[in-house]
Design a protein around this motif. Structure first.
Motif, PDB file in Angstrom:
ATOM      1  N   ALA A  88       0.835  -1.210   0.000  1.00 18.64           N
ATOM      2  CA  ALA A  88       0.000   0.000   0.000  1.00 18.64           C
ATOM      3  C   ALA A  88       0.868   1.257   0.000  1.00 18.64           C
ATOM      4  O   ALA A  88       0.562   2.234  -0.692  1.00 18.64           O
ATOM      5  CB  ALA A  88      -0.954  -0.015   1.196  1.00 18.64           C
ATOM      6  N   THR A  89       1.962   1.247   0.742  1.00 20.46           N
ATOM      7  CA  THR A  89       2.888   2.383   0.763  1.00 20.46           C
ATOM      8  C   THR A  89       3.491   2.587  -0.620  1.00 20.46           C
ATOM      9  O   THR A  89       3.561   3.722  -1.117  1.00 20.46           O
ATOM     10  CB  THR A  89       3.996   2.162   1.814  1.00 20.46           C
ATOM     11  N   ALA A  90       3.905   1.513  -1.264  1.00 25.47           N
ATOM     12  CA  ALA A  90       4.480   1.593  -2.608  1.00 25.47           C
ATOM     13  C   ALA A  90       3.465   2.136  -3.620  1.00 25.47           C
ATOM     14  O   ALA A  90       3.847   2.770  -4.611  1.00 25.47           O
ATOM     15  CB  ALA A  90       4.989   0.226  -3.048  1.00 25.47           C
ATOM     16  N   MET A  91       2.183   1.920  -3.347  1.00 29.58           N
ATOM     17  CA  MET A  91       1.124   2.423  -4.224  1.00 29.58           C
ATOM     18  C   MET A  91       0.781   3.877  -3.914  1.00 29.58           C
ATOM     19  O   MET A  91      -0.108   4.447  -4.539  1.00 29.58           O
ATOM     20  CB  MET A  91      -0.127   1.550  -4.062  1.00 29.58           C
ATOM     21  N   GLY A  92       1.479   4.471  -2.942  1.00 29.64           N
ATOM     22  CA  GLY A  92       1.264   5.875  -2.625  1.00 29.64           C
ATOM     23  C   GLY A  92       0.241   6.149  -1.544  1.00 29.64           C
ATOM     24  O   GLY A  92      -0.167   7.293  -1.343  1.00 29.64           O
ATOM     25  N   PHE A  93      -0.164   5.119  -0.812  1.00 30.68           N
ATOM     26  CA  PHE A  93      -1.130   5.310   0.267  1.00 30.68           C
ATOM     27  C   PHE A  93      -0.452   5.852   1.517  1.00 30.68           C
ATOM     28  O   PHE A  93       0.692   5.500   1.826  1.00 30.68           O
ATOM     29  CB  PHE A  93      -1.786   3.972   0.647  1.00 30.68           C
ATOM     30  N   TYR A  94      -1.163   6.683   2.250  1.00 31.49           N
ATOM     31  CA  TYR A  94      -0.871   6.998   3.644  1.00 31.49           C
ATOM     32  C   TYR A  94      -1.398   5.777   4.384  1.00 31.49           C
ATOM     33  O   TYR A  94      -2.574   5.422   4.241  1.00 31.49           O
ATOM     34  CB  TYR A  94      -1.628   8.263   4.042  1.00 31.49           C
ATOM     35  N   VAL A  95      -0.553   5.080   5.151  1.00 30.38           N
ATOM     36  CA  VAL A  95      -0.950   3.817   5.760  1.00 30.38           C
ATOM     37  C   VAL A  95      -0.942   3.941   7.282  1.00 30.38           C
ATOM     38  O   VAL A  95       0.077   4.288   7.882  1.00 30.38           O
ATOM     39  CB  VAL A  95      -0.019   2.661   5.323  1.00 30.38           C
ATOM     40  N   GLY A  96      -2.090   3.661   7.877  1.00 28.39           N
ATOM     41  CA  GLY A  96      -2.223   3.697   9.324  1.00 28.39           C
ATOM     42  C   GLY A  96      -2.441   2.310   9.885  1.00 28.39           C
ATOM     43  O   GLY A  96      -2.923   1.407   9.200  1.00 28.39           O
ATOM     44  N   LEU A  97      -2.062   2.145  11.133  1.00 20.21           N
ATOM     45  CA  LEU A  97      -2.255   0.898  11.864  1.00 20.21           C
ATOM     46  C   LEU A  97      -3.000   1.246  13.141  1.00 20.21           C
ATOM     47  O   LEU A  97      -2.550   2.070  13.924  1.00 20.21           O
ATOM     48  CB  LEU A  97      -0.899   0.266  12.203  1.00 20.21           C
ATOM     49  N   SER A  98      -4.150   0.620  13.340  1.00 15.82           N
ATOM     50  CA  SER A  98      -4.945   0.853  14.539  1.00 15.82           C
ATOM     51  C   SER A  98      -5.017  -0.464  15.304  1.00 15.82           C
ATOM     52  O   SER A  98      -5.592  -1.441  14.830  1.00 15.82           O
ATOM     53  CB  SER A  98      -6.345   1.330  14.145  1.00 15.82           C
ATOM     54  N   THR A  99      -4.410  -0.478  16.494  1.00 20.71           N
ATOM     55  CA  THR A  99      -4.223  -1.711  17.247  1.00 20.71           C
ATOM     56  C   THR A  99      -4.653  -1.552  18.703  1.00 20.71           C
ATOM     57  O   THR A  99      -4.658  -0.440  19.235  1.00 20.71           O
ATOM     58  CB  THR A  99      -2.735  -2.150  17.191  1.00 20.71           C
ATOM     59  N   ASN A 100      -4.971  -2.672  19.341  1.00 22.51           N
ATOM     60  CA  ASN A 100      -5.267  -2.598  20.771  1.00 22.51           C
ATOM     61  C   ASN A 100      -3.981  -2.510  21.590  1.00 22.51           C
ATOM     62  O   ASN A 100      -4.018  -2.290  22.785  1.00 22.51           O
ATOM     63  CB  ASN A 100      -6.151  -3.774  21.225  1.00 22.51           C
ATOM     64  N   GLY A 101      -2.833  -2.694  20.948  1.00 20.78           N
ATOM     65  CA  GLY A 101      -1.539  -2.504  21.600  1.00 20.78           C
ATOM     66  C   GLY A 101      -1.030  -3.676  22.415  1.00 20.78           C
ATOM     67  O   GLY A 101       0.120  -3.675  22.839  1.00 20.78           O
ATOM     68  N   THR A 102      -1.843  -4.695  22.605  1.00 24.54           N
ATOM     69  CA  THR A 102      -1.446  -5.785  23.488  1.00 24.54           C
ATOM     70  C   THR A 102      -0.386  -6.702  22.892  1.00 24.54           C
ATOM     71  O   THR A 102       0.225  -7.478  23.616  1.00 24.54           O
ATOM     72  CB  THR A 102      -2.668  -6.633  23.900  1.00 24.54           C
ATOM     73  N   LEU A 103      -0.154  -6.630  21.608  1.00 22.77           N
ATOM     74  CA  LEU A 103       0.841  -7.494  20.958  1.00 22.77           C
ATOM     75  C   LEU A 103       2.149  -6.757  20.664  1.00 22.77           C
ATOM     76  O   LEU A 103       3.054  -7.319  20.056  1.00 22.77           O
ATOM     77  CB  LEU A 103       0.266  -8.065  19.655  1.00 22.77           C
ATOM     78  N   ILE A 104       2.247  -5.509  21.093  1.00 25.62           N
ATOM     79  CA  ILE A 104       3.452  -4.732  20.802  1.00 25.62           C
ATOM     80  C   ILE A 104       4.458  -4.882  21.940  1.00 25.62           C
ATOM     81  O   ILE A 104       4.278  -4.358  23.028  1.00 25.62           O
ATOM     82  CB  ILE A 104       3.132  -3.245  20.571  1.00 25.62           C
ATOM     83  N   ASP A 105       5.498  -5.626  21.640  1.00 29.10           N
ATOM     84  CA  ASP A 105       6.655  -5.720  22.526  1.00 29.10           C
ATOM     85  C   ASP A 105       7.813  -5.069  21.769  1.00 29.10           C
ATOM     86  O   ASP A 105       7.621  -4.507  20.685  1.00 29.10           O
ATOM     87  CB  ASP A 105       6.937  -7.169  22.925  1.00 29.10           C
ATOM     88  N   GLU A 106       9.018  -5.139  22.293  1.00 27.86           N
ATOM     89  CA  GLU A 106      10.160  -4.482  21.647  1.00 27.86           C
ATOM     90  C   GLU A 106      10.393  -4.967  20.213  1.00 27.86           C
ATOM     91  O   GLU A 106      10.509  -4.147  19.304  1.00 27.86           O
ATOM     92  CB  GLU A 106      11.421  -4.667  22.494  1.00 27.86           C
ATOM     93  N   PRO A 107      10.425  -6.288  19.966  1.00 25.95           N
ATOM     94  CA  PRO A 107      10.626  -6.737  18.583  1.00 25.95           C
ATOM     95  C   PRO A 107       9.503  -6.284  17.636  1.00 25.95           C
ATOM     96  O   PRO A 107       9.761  -5.904  16.498  1.00 25.95           O
ATOM     97  CB  PRO A 107      10.681  -8.266  18.691  1.00 25.95           C
ATOM     98  N   MET A 108       8.254  -6.341  18.113  1.00 21.92           N
ATOM     99  CA  MET A 108       7.142  -5.910  17.260  1.00 21.92           C
ATOM    100  C   MET A 108       7.227  -4.408  16.994  1.00 21.92           C
ATOM    101  O   MET A 108       6.981  -3.952  15.877  1.00 21.92           O
ATOM    102  CB  MET A 108       5.797  -6.267  17.902  1.00 21.92           C
ATOM    103  N   ALA A 109       7.585  -3.629  18.008  1.00 22.54           N
ATOM    104  CA  ALA A 109       7.744  -2.185  17.821  1.00 22.54           C
ATOM    105  C   ALA A 109       8.814  -1.888  16.766  1.00 22.54           C
ATOM    106  O   ALA A 109       8.651  -0.992  15.933  1.00 22.54           O
ATOM    107  CB  ALA A 109       8.101  -1.521  19.146  1.00 22.54           C
ATOM    108  N   GLU A 110       9.887  -2.671  16.792  1.00 22.53           N
ATOM    109  CA  GLU A 110      10.949  -2.490  15.799  1.00 22.53           C
ATOM    110  C   GLU A 110      10.453  -2.823  14.400  1.00 22.53           C
ATOM    111  O   GLU A 110      10.776  -2.128  13.436  1.00 22.53           O
ATOM    112  CB  GLU A 110      12.169  -3.339  16.175  1.00 22.53           C
ATOM    113  N   ARG A 111       9.645  -3.862  14.271  1.00 23.78           N
ATOM    114  CA  ARG A 111       9.076  -4.211  12.953  1.00 23.78           C
ATOM    115  C   ARG A 111       8.137  -3.126  12.462  1.00 23.78           C
ATOM    116  O   ARG A 111       8.138  -2.778  11.281  1.00 23.78           O
ATOM    117  CB  ARG A 111       8.325  -5.541  13.025  1.00 23.78           C
ATOM    118  N   ILE A 112       7.325  -2.584  13.369  1.00 26.48           N
ATOM    119  CA  ILE A 112       6.408  -1.507  12.994  1.00 26.48           C
ATOM    120  C   ILE A 112       7.200  -0.285  12.537  1.00 26.48           C
ATOM    121  O   ILE A 112       6.888   0.333  11.515  1.00 26.48           O
ATOM    122  CB  ILE A 112       5.461  -1.166  14.164  1.00 26.48           C
ATOM    123  N   ALA A 113       8.242   0.060  13.281  1.00 22.96           N
ATOM    124  CA  ALA A 113       9.083   1.211  12.918  1.00 22.96           C
ATOM    125  C   ALA A 113       9.760   0.989  11.575  1.00 22.96           C
ATOM    126  O   ALA A 113       9.811   1.903  10.744  1.00 22.96           O
ATOM    127  CB  ALA A 113      10.124   1.457  14.007  1.00 22.96           C
TER     128      ALA A 113
END
Length: 186
Positions: A88-113
């Motif tokens: 979606a980013t390559a297609m020129g979209f502004y891409v958002g992620l809306s999450t409950n946050g419970t699965l974000i640990d340090e490795p997941m945060a790094e992948r998101i970043a």
């Protein structure tokens, strides 16, 4: 700003079936995310196929304003969420992620970043006691704040909604007493 909301089936906090709501960990969800029969829904063989379908919703003349929010259910349960976002980013979209946050640990945060989402929203339903009660999980408030402080959000993205009565919540059930302190947190 118009947006396509790509709602993924499945959540780590409840089944999505109304008969199971009373036993769900979280009482927040207002989305029917069971099945694939929603508008534009279906099963897609690849992340590219899904991203292309999302792209079909935008007329060519408004391509510079395209926006998609990946939500759910819980989008981080998808093994291909980063592939979908990259396409979606390559297609020129502004891409958002809306999450409950419970699965974000340090490795997941790094992948998101590393993916470079344009927006990452982590739900916050009230102050500690309210949020934990609403999510039916002790420590949920602290986990959401910790996820928000991790890269890529850096403390900028807690998703706090204010309804027409000035109550801070997506569902209108929070006590107004939480409002001043919650605004300081967010």
């Amino acid at each position: 700003r118009p947006a396509v909301f790509c709602r993924f089936a499945s959540c780590n906090l409840w089944t999505g079936r109304e008969p199971d709501r009373s036993r769900a960990i979280c009482q927040f969800c207002d989305t029917d995310f069971v099945g694939t029969d929603g508008i534009g829904g279906g099963k897609f063989a690849t992340a590219a196929e899904l991203a292309d379908r999302i792209g079909d919703y935008w007329p060519e003349e408004s391509a510079e304003n395209r926006m998609v929010i990946c939500t759910g259910g819980e989008p981080l349960l998808r093994k291909d969420i980063f592939d979908i976002a990259a396409r979606a980013t390559a297609m020129g979209f502004y891409v958002g992620l809306s999450t409950n946050g419970t699965l974000i640990d340090e490795p997941m945060a790094e992948r998101i970043a590393a993916q470079g989402f344009d927006y990452v929203g982590i739900s916050l339903d009230g102050l500690r006691e309210t949020h934990d009660r609403f999510r039916r999980k002790a420590g949920a408030f602290d986990a959401s704040l910790a996820a928000d402080d991790a890269p890529p959000t850096g403390g900028r993205s807690l998703a706090v909604s204010v309804d027409e009565k000035g109550l801070i919540t997506a569902t209108g059930v929070l006590a107004e007493d939480d409002r001043p302190e919650l605004m300081k947190v967010a």
